[in-house]
Motif scaffolding. Structure first.
Motif, PDB file in Angstrom:
ATOM      1  N   GLY A  36       0.784  -1.227   0.000  1.00 62.40           N
ATOM      2  CA  GLY A  36       0.000   0.000   0.000  1.00 62.40           C
ATOM      3  C   GLY A  36       0.812   1.271   0.000  1.00 62.40           C
ATOM      4  N   ASP A  37       2.115   1.180   0.235  1.00 59.73           N
ATOM      5  CA  ASP A  37       2.970   2.363   0.249  1.00 59.73           C
ATOM      6  C   ASP A  37       3.510   2.684  -1.143  1.00 59.73           C
ATOM      7  OD1 ASP A  37       2.573   2.713   2.917  1.00 59.73           O
ATOM      8  OD2 ASP A  37       4.530   1.950   3.556  1.00 59.73           O
ATOM      9  N   THR A  38       4.118   3.858  -1.253  1.00 58.23           N
ATOM     10  CA  THR A  38       4.713   4.283  -2.518  1.00 58.23           C
ATOM     11  C   THR A  38       6.173   4.655  -2.293  1.00 58.23           C
ATOM     12  OG1 THR A  38       4.112   6.609  -2.220  1.00 58.23           O
ATOM     13  CG2 THR A  38       2.507   5.189  -3.342  1.00 58.23           C
ATOM     14  N   PHE A  39       6.928   4.689  -3.382  1.00 54.82           N
ATOM     15  CA  PHE A  39       8.311   5.166  -3.345  1.00 54.82           C
ATOM     16  C   PHE A  39       8.570   5.889  -4.653  1.00 54.82           C
ATOM     17  CE2 PHE A  39      12.899   5.135  -3.676  1.00 54.82           C
ATOM     18  CZ  PHE A  39      13.318   5.366  -2.367  1.00 54.82           C
ATOM     19  N   ASP A  40       9.204   7.060  -4.568  1.00 56.36           N
ATOM     20  CA  ASP A  40       9.468   7.873  -5.753  1.00 56.36           C
ATOM     21  C   ASP A  40      10.909   7.691  -6.210  1.00 56.36           C
ATOM     22  OD1 ASP A  40       6.908   8.937  -5.876  1.00 56.36           O
ATOM     23  OD2 ASP A  40       7.413  10.576  -4.505  1.00 56.36           O
ATOM     24  N   TYR A  41      11.065   7.364  -7.479  1.00 57.91           N
ATOM     25  CA  TYR A  41      12.375   7.268  -8.115  1.00 57.91           C
ATOM     26  C   TYR A  41      12.512   8.422  -9.098  1.00 57.91           C
ATOM     27  CZ  TYR A  41      12.430   2.441  -6.347  1.00 57.91           C
ATOM     28  OH  TYR A  41      12.404   1.327  -5.543  1.00 57.91           O
ATOM     29  N   ALA A  42      13.707   9.004  -9.172  1.00 54.05           N
ATOM     30  CA  ALA A  42      13.959  10.084 -10.122  1.00 54.05           C
ATOM     31  C   ALA A  42      15.437  10.079 -10.490  1.00 54.05           C
ATOM     32  CB  ALA A  42      13.569  11.433  -9.522  1.00 54.05           C
ATOM     33  N   PHE A  43      15.720  10.050 -11.775  1.00 54.38           N
ATOM     34  CA  PHE A  43      17.096  10.036 -12.247  1.00 54.38           C
ATOM     35  C   PHE A  43      17.125  10.419 -13.718  1.00 54.38           C
ATOM     36  CE2 PHE A  43      15.342   5.702 -12.315  1.00 54.38           C
ATOM     37  CZ  PHE A  43      15.442   5.378 -13.665  1.00 54.38           C
ATOM     38  N   THR A  44      18.316  10.664 -14.215  1.00 52.45           N
ATOM     39  CA  THR A  44      18.526  10.968 -15.627  1.00 52.45           C
ATOM     40  C   THR A  44      19.444   9.900 -16.203  1.00 52.45           C
ATOM     41  OG1 THR A  44      18.278  13.350 -15.271  1.00 52.45           O
ATOM     42  CG2 THR A  44      19.396  12.652 -17.290  1.00 52.45           C
ATOM     43  N   PRO A  45      18.965   9.045 -17.090  1.00 51.32           N
ATOM     44  CA  PRO A  45      19.811   7.958 -17.614  1.00 51.32           C
ATOM     45  C   PRO A  45      20.940   8.510 -18.490  1.00 51.32           C
ATOM     46  CG  PRO A  45      17.725   8.041 -18.794  1.00 51.32           C
ATOM     47  CD  PRO A  45      17.607   9.018 -17.666  1.00 51.32           C
ATOM     48  N   PRO A  46      22.197   8.177 -18.183  1.00 54.36           N
ATOM     49  CA  PRO A  46      23.318   8.713 -18.956  1.00 54.36           C
ATOM     50  C   PRO A  46      23.682   7.901 -20.192  1.00 54.36           C
ATOM     51  CG  PRO A  46      24.158   7.493 -17.089  1.00 54.36           C
ATOM     52  CD  PRO A  46      22.660   7.427 -16.994  1.00 54.36           C
ATOM     53  N   ASP A  47      23.191   6.682 -20.283  1.00 51.67           N
ATOM     54  CA  ASP A  47      23.555   5.786 -21.381  1.00 51.67           C
ATOM     55  C   ASP A  47      22.310   5.318 -22.119  1.00 51.67           C
ATOM     56  OD1 ASP A  47      26.336   5.754 -20.595  1.00 51.67           O
ATOM     57  OD2 ASP A  47      25.760   4.386 -18.977  1.00 51.67           O
ATOM     58  N   ALA A  48      22.412   5.182 -23.435  1.00 53.23           N
ATOM     59  CA  ALA A  48      21.336   4.601 -24.228  1.00 53.23           C
ATOM     60  C   ALA A  48      21.499   3.085 -24.263  1.00 53.23           C
ATOM     61  CB  ALA A  48      21.353   5.170 -25.644  1.00 53.23           C
ATOM     62  N   GLY A  49      20.417   2.388 -24.630  1.00 56.41           N
ATOM     63  CA  GLY A  49      20.524   0.949 -24.791  1.00 56.41           C
ATOM     64  C   GLY A  49      19.393   0.180 -24.145  1.00 56.41           C
ATOM     65  N   THR A  50      19.575  -1.136 -24.064  1.00 58.18           N
ATOM     66  CA  THR A  50      18.577  -2.063 -23.540  1.00 58.18           C
ATOM     67  C   THR A  50      18.935  -2.453 -22.105  1.00 58.18           C
ATOM     68  OG1 THR A  50      18.211  -2.931 -25.774  1.00 58.18           O
ATOM     69  CG2 THR A  50      17.404  -4.264 -23.942  1.00 58.18           C
ATOM     70  N   TYR A  51      18.032  -2.186 -21.188  1.00 62.41           N
ATOM     71  CA  TYR A  51      18.244  -2.477 -19.767  1.00 62.41           C
ATOM     72  C   TYR A  51      16.979  -3.150 -19.227  1.00 62.41           C
ATOM     73  CZ  TYR A  51      21.993   0.788 -20.749  1.00 62.41           C
ATOM     74  OH  TYR A  51      23.075   1.392 -21.313  1.00 62.41           O
ATOM     75  N   TRP A  52      16.831  -3.228 -17.911  1.00 68.37           N
ATOM     76  CA  TRP A  52      15.603  -3.812 -17.378  1.00 68.37           C
ATOM     77  C   TRP A  52      15.392  -3.403 -15.927  1.00 68.37           C
ATOM     78  CZ3 TRP A  52      15.377  -8.985 -14.678  1.00 68.37           C
ATOM     79  CH2 TRP A  52      16.635  -9.495 -14.365  1.00 68.37           C
ATOM     80  N   TYR A  53      14.204  -3.719 -15.413  1.00 76.77           N
ATOM     81  CA  TYR A  53      13.861  -3.354 -14.046  1.00 76.77           C
ATOM     82  C   TYR A  53      13.224  -4.547 -13.347  1.00 76.77           C
ATOM     83  CZ  TYR A  53       9.103  -2.486 -15.948  1.00 76.77           C
ATOM     84  OH  TYR A  53       7.875  -2.611 -16.560  1.00 76.77           O
ATOM     85  N   HIS A  54      13.511  -4.687 -12.064  1.00 78.27           N
ATOM     86  CA  HIS A  54      13.011  -5.825 -11.291  1.00 78.27           C
ATOM     87  C   HIS A  54      13.162  -5.518  -9.807  1.00 78.27           C
ATOM     88  CE1 HIS A  54      17.077  -7.248 -10.153  1.00 78.27           C
ATOM     89  NE2 HIS A  54      17.449  -6.968 -11.385  1.00 78.27           N
ATOM     90  N   PRO A  55      12.510  -6.278  -8.935  1.00 83.53           N
ATOM     91  CA  PRO A  55      12.643  -6.043  -7.495  1.00 83.53           C
ATOM     92  C   PRO A  55      13.985  -6.517  -6.977  1.00 83.53           C
ATOM     93  CG  PRO A  55      11.289  -7.963  -7.875  1.00 83.53           C
ATOM     94  CD  PRO A  55      11.570  -7.372  -9.230  1.00 83.53           C
ATOM     95  N   HIS A  56      14.360  -6.014  -5.806  1.00 81.26           N
ATOM     96  CA  HIS A  56      15.520  -6.544  -5.100  1.00 81.26           C
ATOM     97  C   HIS A  56      15.113  -6.940  -3.682  1.00 81.26           C
ATOM     98  CE1 HIS A  56      19.817  -7.259  -5.614  1.00 81.26           C
ATOM     99  NE2 HIS A  56      19.663  -6.747  -6.823  1.00 81.26           N
ATOM    100  N   CYS A  57      13.889  -7.452  -3.574  1.00 79.82           N
ATOM    101  CA  CYS A  57      13.331  -7.888  -2.297  1.00 79.82           C
ATOM    102  C   CYS A  57      12.573  -9.191  -2.547  1.00 79.82           C
ATOM    103  CB  CYS A  57      12.396  -6.810  -1.751  1.00 79.82           C
ATOM    104  SG  CYS A  57      11.772  -7.127  -0.090  1.00 79.82           S
ATOM    105  N   ASN A  58      12.871 -10.231  -1.755  1.00 79.46           N
ATOM    106  CA  ASN A  58      12.263 -11.541  -1.993  1.00 79.46           C
ATOM    107  C   ASN A  58      12.353 -11.891  -3.474  1.00 79.46           C
ATOM    108  OD1 ASN A  58      11.024 -13.941  -1.303  1.00 79.46           O
ATOM    109  ND2 ASN A  58       8.953 -13.098  -1.268  1.00 79.46           N
ATOM    110  N   THR A  59      13.558 -11.747  -4.019  1.00 81.42           N
ATOM    111  CA  THR A  59      13.744 -11.758  -5.468  1.00 81.42           C
ATOM    112  C   THR A  59      13.372 -13.079  -6.132  1.00 81.42           C
ATOM    113  OG1 THR A  59      16.081 -12.136  -4.958  1.00 81.42           O
ATOM    114  CG2 THR A  59      15.448  -9.926  -5.637  1.00 81.42           C
ATOM    115  N   LEU A  60      13.654 -14.204  -5.500  1.00 84.95           N
ATOM    116  CA  LEU A  60      13.367 -15.466  -6.172  1.00 84.95           C
ATOM    117  C   LEU A  60      11.876 -15.627  -6.406  1.00 84.95           C
ATOM    118  CD1 LEU A  60      14.535 -18.025  -7.387  1.00 84.95           C
ATOM    119  CD2 LEU A  60      14.288 -19.124  -5.164  1.00 84.95           C
ATOM    120  N   THR A  61      11.058 -15.311  -5.402  1.00 82.94           N
ATOM    121  CA  THR A  61       9.614 -15.414  -5.560  1.00 82.94           C
ATOM    122  C   THR A  61       9.073 -14.329  -6.481  1.00 82.94           C
ATOM    123  OG1 THR A  61       9.295 -16.456  -3.404  1.00 82.94           O
ATOM    124  CG2 THR A  61       7.403 -15.310  -4.351  1.00 82.94           C
ATOM    125  N   GLN A  62       9.456 -13.079  -6.237  1.00 82.56           N
ATOM    126  CA  GLN A  62       8.871 -11.985  -7.006  1.00 82.56           C
ATOM    127  C   GLN A  62       9.306 -12.020  -8.467  1.00 82.56           C
ATOM    128  OE1 GLN A  62       9.220  -8.166  -5.036  1.00 82.56           O
ATOM    129  NE2 GLN A  62       8.452  -8.979  -3.096  1.00 82.56           N
TER     130      GLN A  62
END
Length: 469
Positions: free
Chosen positions: A124-150
């Motif tokens: 139910g909570d939120t978290f704000d992320y803000a950044f400026t990507p310095p490199d172009a290309g193919t990347y990805w996003y995923h959790p870093h909490c209970n990672t095997l299940t999530q």
């Protein structure tokens, strides 16, 4: 880093300066995500058909608020190099989570690792992320909490950083490759087996691309199509080849290759990305297959069907990708850092609100650390900002380990087993009994996690972090 067959390495490809015009196959969301208002990302539980048969319950996915889609898989997030990006994560799961922006060189506070860079995000909570990507290309996003299940249940999404200076393709297909562990009733089974976690890892039972078994994509006949391939699986290492068309490797782990080569077979391990320029056959209806030939019997991953009149393009027409920052390490004055990848005596792992597998099987420099507990070990090493280092990685196990570094890039300079390309990367597949040297400039302050991206190995000890000050 990234392993190519000998035949592929011998096939160099010419690079010409002509650019082509075209229409992307996938919707382009860059303008929406580059706007001042944040992208509203929800982590939630859904039902989805993953095996082509019956709906699977308790699937975890990401969604964009206000952007309904019939596709249950996580959206391809698009942003522009050098332009501010913001996202607000809302956690609709019944457990804590975060988002790690894999491969992006961003401020440490935005890296998404509980107990290291940020608090976990409760239900139910939120978290704000803000950044400026310095490199172009193919990347990805995923959790870093209970990672095997999530991650195992679906929380792995592709991320594309665009640059207007890149050549224009006639189409683009993004492929998120991953397994799911489902039983005969299409429902989830145990995510891992301890005996497998202590070896290569526990493989899934249903193999998918973009959450579909063997999907087919229409692409323009005779055109040049950019294939962005992500191995987001928690275990599987892919040996990829194309049947029915030619393609060039143009980028690895988001960064342009020093020399383009024709694809014969490429190994892509968990966490890695591969960008191909596919030359589609001229004949309408012609089929091209992307196959995984590991370990022996080829398995079709996805197919591409030529449609329309031939555009009659050539691979040599394709101009160069815009360059990213390199790794200009001062090798003569670089400080060596020993990194021993090894098994460890089986112990009970420390419990954590971010989940534990209950075992400790693996270690870095003989110290097992699951990477998400409130009482972390000391850093592997403390690095000085702006200084050069050589990571002397030695794998004394009989299993391969795709080692990933957060927040910074490295470049392989030598290996005891193979010739290495001078390729900028964030993930290196360390082979059994391999010794490799990775050059690094400590150019981003903070605590940066360094771990195996076979998630069972990560969660049972093969994790640590560097402190850059």
């Amino acid at each position: 880093m990234f392993h190519l067959s000998r035949r592929t390495l011998l096939k160099s490809a010419a690079v010409a300066g002509a650019y082509g015009a075209g229409v992307a196959v996938l919707p382009r969301l860059s303008q929406a995500l580059a706007a001042p208002s944040p992208a509203e990302i929800e982590a939630h539980v859904i039902e989805a058909v993953l095996d082509g048969k019956t709906s699977t319950r308790n699937v975890m996915s990401y969604g964009l608020a206000g952007a309904p889609s019939s596709d249950p898989s996580p959206p391809v997030l698009r942003m522009q190099r050098g332009k501010p990006f913001a996202a607000r994560l809302t956690n609709r799961l019944d457990e804590p989570t975060t988002i790690h922006w894999h491969g992006l060189r961003i401020p440490n506070a935005q890296d998404g690792v509980p107990f290291v860079t940020q608090p976990y995000v409760y239900t139910g909570d939120t978290f704000d992320y803000a950044f400026t990507p310095p490199d172009a290309g193919t990347y990805w996003y995923h959790p870093h909490c209970n990672t095997l299940t999530q991650m195992g249940r679906g929380l792995t999404g592709m991320l594309v950083v665009e640059d207007d200076r890149d050549p224009v393709f006639d189409g683009e297909v993004a492929l998120n490759l991953r397994d799911f562990r489902l039983g005969s009733d299409s429902q989830f089974i145990a995510q891992f087996k301890p005996r497998d976690a202590a070896k290569t890892g526990t493989f899934g039972t249903v193999r998918t691309a973009n959450w579909q078994p063997e999907p087919v994509y229409d692409v323009p006949a005779g055109g040049l199509v950019r294939l962005r391939i992500l191995a987001s699986d928690v275990t599987r290492i892919y040996n990829l080849r194309l049947d029915g068309a030619d393609a060039m490797i143009i980028a690895i782990d988001g960064h342009p290759v020093p020399v383009r080569v024709a694809l014969d077979m490429a190994v892509v391990s968990p966490g890695q990305r591969l960008d191909l320029a596919l030359r589609v056959p001229d004949s309408e209806g012609a089929m091209v297959s992307l196959e995984d030939i590991r370990p022996s019997t080829p398995k079709v991953v996805a197919q591409f069907r030529a449609v329309g009149a031939s555009l009659k393009r050539n691979l040599g027409d394709l101009g160069p990708l815009s360059e990213n920052a390199g790794v200009e390490a001062d090798l003569a004055n670089a400080t060596p850092i020993p990194l021993l990848l090894s098994a460890t005596a089986e112990n009970a792992a420390k419990d954590s609100i971010c989940g534990t597998l209950g075992y400790s099987f693996w270690a870095i420099n003989k110290v097992p650390y699951p990477g998400d507990t409130a009482d972390p070990t000391a850093p592997i090493a403390e690095l000085k900002l702006g200084q050069s280092y050589i990571l002397n990685v030695e794998n004394v196990t009989p299993h391969a380990h795709p080692i990933h570094l957060h927040g910074m890039n490295f470049k392989a300079i030598s290996s005891s087993k193979q010739a290495v390309q001078q390729q900028v990367s964030d993930t290196y597949l360390v082979l059994p009994d391999e010794k490799v040297q990775l050059a690094l400039v400590a150019d981003n302050p903070g605590d940066w996690v360094f771990h195996c991206h076979i998630i069972e190995h990560q969660k049972t000890g093969m994790t640590g972090y560097f402190r850059v000050t």
